[in-house]
Enzyme design. Structure first.
Site, PDB file in Angstrom:
ATOM      1  N   ASN A   1      17.964  -7.774   1.418  1.00  0.00           N
ATOM      2  CA  ASN A   1      18.778  -8.783   2.086  1.00  0.00           C
ATOM      3  C   ASN A   1      18.364  -8.872   3.560  1.00  0.00           C
ATOM      4  O   ASN A   1      18.085  -7.859   4.185  1.00  0.00           O
ATOM      5  CB  ASN A   1      20.257  -8.429   1.995  1.00  0.00           C
ATOM      6  CG  ASN A   1      20.817  -8.616   0.595  1.00  0.00           C
ATOM      7  OD1 ASN A   1      20.574  -9.634  -0.028  1.00  0.00           O
ATOM      8  ND2 ASN A   1      21.573  -7.638   0.130  1.00  0.00           N
TER       9      ASN A   1
ATOM     10  N   HIS B   1      11.198 -10.050  -2.047  1.00  0.00           N
ATOM     11  CA  HIS B   1      11.267  -8.668  -2.518  1.00  0.00           C
ATOM     12  C   HIS B   1       9.883  -8.015  -2.547  1.00  0.00           C
ATOM     13  O   HIS B   1       8.890  -8.695  -2.433  1.00  0.00           O
ATOM     14  CB  HIS B   1      11.879  -8.621  -3.916  1.00  0.00           C
ATOM     15  CG  HIS B   1      13.303  -9.083  -3.933  1.00  0.00           C
ATOM     16  ND1 HIS B   1      13.677 -10.292  -4.477  1.00  0.00           N
ATOM     17  CD2 HIS B   1      14.437  -8.521  -3.453  1.00  0.00           C
ATOM     18  CE1 HIS B   1      14.988 -10.433  -4.341  1.00  0.00           C
ATOM     19  NE2 HIS B   1      15.466  -9.383  -3.720  1.00  0.00           N
TER      20      HIS B   1
ATOM     21  N   LYS C   1       5.673  -4.863  11.072  1.00  0.00           N
ATOM     22  CA  LYS C   1       5.565  -3.445  10.749  1.00  0.00           C
ATOM     23  C   LYS C   1       6.047  -3.259   9.309  1.00  0.00           C
ATOM     24  O   LYS C   1       7.169  -3.649   8.982  1.00  0.00           O
ATOM     25  CB  LYS C   1       6.418  -2.632  11.724  1.00  0.00           C
ATOM     26  CG  LYS C   1       6.093  -1.147  11.796  1.00  0.00           C
ATOM     27  CD  LYS C   1       4.779  -0.887  12.532  1.00  0.00           C
ATOM     28  CE  LYS C   1       4.577   0.592  12.798  1.00  0.00           C
ATOM     29  NZ  LYS C   1       5.500   1.110  13.822  1.00  0.00           N
ATOM     30  N   HIS C   2       5.219  -2.680   8.475  1.00  0.00           N
ATOM     31  CA  HIS C   2       5.567  -2.465   7.072  1.00  0.00           C
ATOM     32  C   HIS C   2       6.023  -3.762   6.400  1.00  0.00           C
ATOM     33  O   HIS C   2       7.036  -3.793   5.692  1.00  0.00           O
ATOM     34  CB  HIS C   2       6.617  -1.372   6.933  1.00  0.00           C
ATOM     35  CG  HIS C   2       6.146  -0.026   7.410  1.00  0.00           C
ATOM     36  ND1 HIS C   2       5.113   0.658   6.802  1.00  0.00           N
ATOM     37  CD2 HIS C   2       6.538   0.741   8.454  1.00  0.00           C
ATOM     38  CE1 HIS C   2       4.894   1.791   7.434  1.00  0.00           C
ATOM     39  NE2 HIS C   2       5.741   1.865   8.450  1.00  0.00           N
TER      40      HIS C   2
END
Length: 538
Positions: free
Chosen positions: A432, A538, A289-290
């Site tokens: 993180n 990231h 999800k996302h």
């Protein structure tokens, strides 16, 4: 040296009287040549293209008859001649250009049809240097660029997919092309040569082991214009590069609505994650999800793996992406369709599974044809203002790591297995990242926080919620192992994990306070191993 521009207005319509056709891909060639010949267009061609046109019973002039010079050097030199390039570059309404063309017997070329040697297809099939080099097209890009530059008078076609539209435009114009059409064709032409050169350049960089060439080009072919990007006010499109990697770009979509920008991004993330698990060893399922996993598990069957993955965070799984590392079977399909799912992606699917998914008409089913290789190097790119960052894919895998146990207590065999599982998953969680795993399934995931402690707390909170949803009175993290994508800068992150009930931890190590973290682990009586490999994402 700069050249002063000619102050001659380009004509709107240009009659197509003479066309040069030289193609590697012969798809649609004869139909195009026949349509041009029917309009009385003189056809010029080269080598195999000329033979194919002649074999179809159409009149065609060999390019050597135009240049007065034979093809030489095994065809390397055939169109690199003023008789060709003068006909492409000559400004028809310039007196000097017209006089030069007349003096040297250079006829104008109004339409150029060229597609290039199949360089990318060649290097995908062979590692032979000489073969690859011979499939670098020189004359084709030179002609394309010349014609595109002189789009005021010349139409250039670089893709068989353009043939029908170009001929329709010529028919509508009674044998002419419009300036707007020629400009659009020039745009496509320069994009094609740029993409081609990018492929050659990147191949050479790979072959020479040069990770950071002075100039780095990225090229792609349009797959689809999207309704919008991440948000409705953003324009977006999907492009395919020449990289041969199984995933969304190789997948066949059997059903469902068109994929959105976010669908593609999330599906790619899901498939790259599930590929970490060898299908010969275990069945694995990842729910995304996302772009973050909300559940990952392995088991003997896809059905069991899916149910274990779903249990990690059943709320977030709603409307998610499901990726499988094996052929989708009926048993797994029956479970997946019980809740709303955006996309299923797998290497393949059985007929029974396809029929089950077909009942959910809006559910997209993608069959990728294979799994990407986690340890395979490749290039990833991220744009920044005025430039882009390029790096190799995170190809490090836990299989390549010799774990270094840093605590007095050694991990058990079961803990080691779950530690390896957790480190495979944490690689694909936004930093993180903290991941809890128990018995081959994630039980808590914390992603994308500024503090590693906060990521751990979120993972524990998710695990507690999932336990309540399952009717349990204890968090699923009890008796689990945990993975961190990077080192613990302080002992507080580890202490949060221990408080949640974890008995073993896997992390990269490398902090200035590693000794403090190790002491905290020893004090808690847990096992902890260092990998020496970080997985920031990231």
């Amino acid at each position: 040296m700069s050249v002063a521009p000619k102050s001659i207005a380009a004509p709107d319509q240009v009659a197509v009287r003479r066309a040069l056709l030289s193609v590697s891909d012969k798809t649609g060639l004869i139909d195009l040549a026949a349509a041009l010949a029917a309009r009385g267009v003189e056809l010029i061609s080269t080598g195999g293209t000329a033979k194919a046109i002649a074999a179809a019973g159409l009149a065609v002039k060999d390019v050597s008859d135009v240049t007065g010079f034979p093809e030489i050097m095994d065809g390397r030199v055939k169109t690199l001649h003023p008789g060709v390039h003068g006909g492409l570059l000559g400004i028809r309404d310039d007196e000097g250009h017209a006089a030069a063309m007349a003096e040297h017997g250079i006829g104008a070329i109004d339409l150029l049809v060229v597609n290039l040697y199949p360089f990318q297809e060649t290097v995908a099939k062979t590692s032979d240097w000489a073969t690859a080099i011979e499939n670098i097209d020189i004359g084709g890009p030179a002609m394309i660029r010349a014609a595109a530059k002189n789009h005021a008078y010349v139409a250039v076609v670089v893709d068989p997919a353009q043939y029908a539209d170009v001929m329709a435009a010529i028919e509508a114009g009674d044998g002419t092309t419009t300036l707007r059409l020629r400009k659009k064709l020039a745009l496509a032409a320069y994009g094609r040569t740029a993409t081609y050169d990018a492929a050659v350049s990147n191949w050479l960089a790979d072959q020479l082991g040069e990770p950071n060439p002075r100039y780095r080009a990225i090229g792609g072919e349009l797959v689809e214009v999207m309704r919008y990007g991440e948000n409705p006010h953003q324009l977006a499109a999907f492009y395919r590069t020449g990289e041969k990697r199984f995933g969304v770009t190789t997948a066949t979509q059997l059903q469902g609505k068109t994929l959105s920008y976010n669908n593609i991004n999330d599906t790619d993330a899901a498939y790259e994650l599930v590929a970490e698990f060898d299908p010969k060893r275990t069945a694995a399922v990842a729910i995304i999800k996302h772009a973050n996993p909300c559940g990952v598990a392995e088991a003997k069957t896809l059905k069991d793996a899916y149910l274990k993955a779903l249990a990690c965070d059943p709320v977030s799984a709603f409307g998610g992406i499901v990726a499988l590392n094996r052929t989708l079977d009926a048993e797994a399909a029956e479970e997946i369709v019980k809740i709303f799912t955006e996309v299923i992606i797998a290497p393949d699917a059985t007929d029974e599974a396809k029929a089950i998914v077909a009942a959910k008409k809006n559910l997209r089913l993608l069959l990728a044809g294979g799994l990407p290789k986690p340890a395979e190097m490749g290039l990833t790119v991220k744009t920044v203002a005025g430039g882009f960052l390029a790096q190799t894919r995170d190809y490090g895998t836990v299989d390549d790591i010799d774990l270094e146990v840093k605590t007095r207590r050694q991990p058990t065999g079961g803990e080691e297995k779950d530690m390896a599982f957790a480190f495979r998953v944490v690689k694909h969680v936004k930093s993180n990242a903290i991941v809890f795993v128990k018995d081959g399934a994630t039980v808590g995931i914390g992603a994308g926080q500024m503090s590693r402690v906060d990521s751990a707390r979120i993972a524990v909170s998710k695990a507690t919620e999932a336990a309540k949803a399952a009717g349990l009175d204890r968090p699923l993290t009890e008796g689990s192992v945990a993975a961190s994508d990077a080192f613990f800068p302080f002992a507080d992150g580890l202490e949060t994990i221990v408080a949640a009930g974890a008995t073993a931890v896997i992390q990269p190590g490398g902090s200035m306070r590693d000794n403090e973290v190790i002491e905290a682990a020893d004090k808690a009586g847990i096992a902890m191993a260092f990998t020496g490999m970080r997985h920031f994402r990231h």
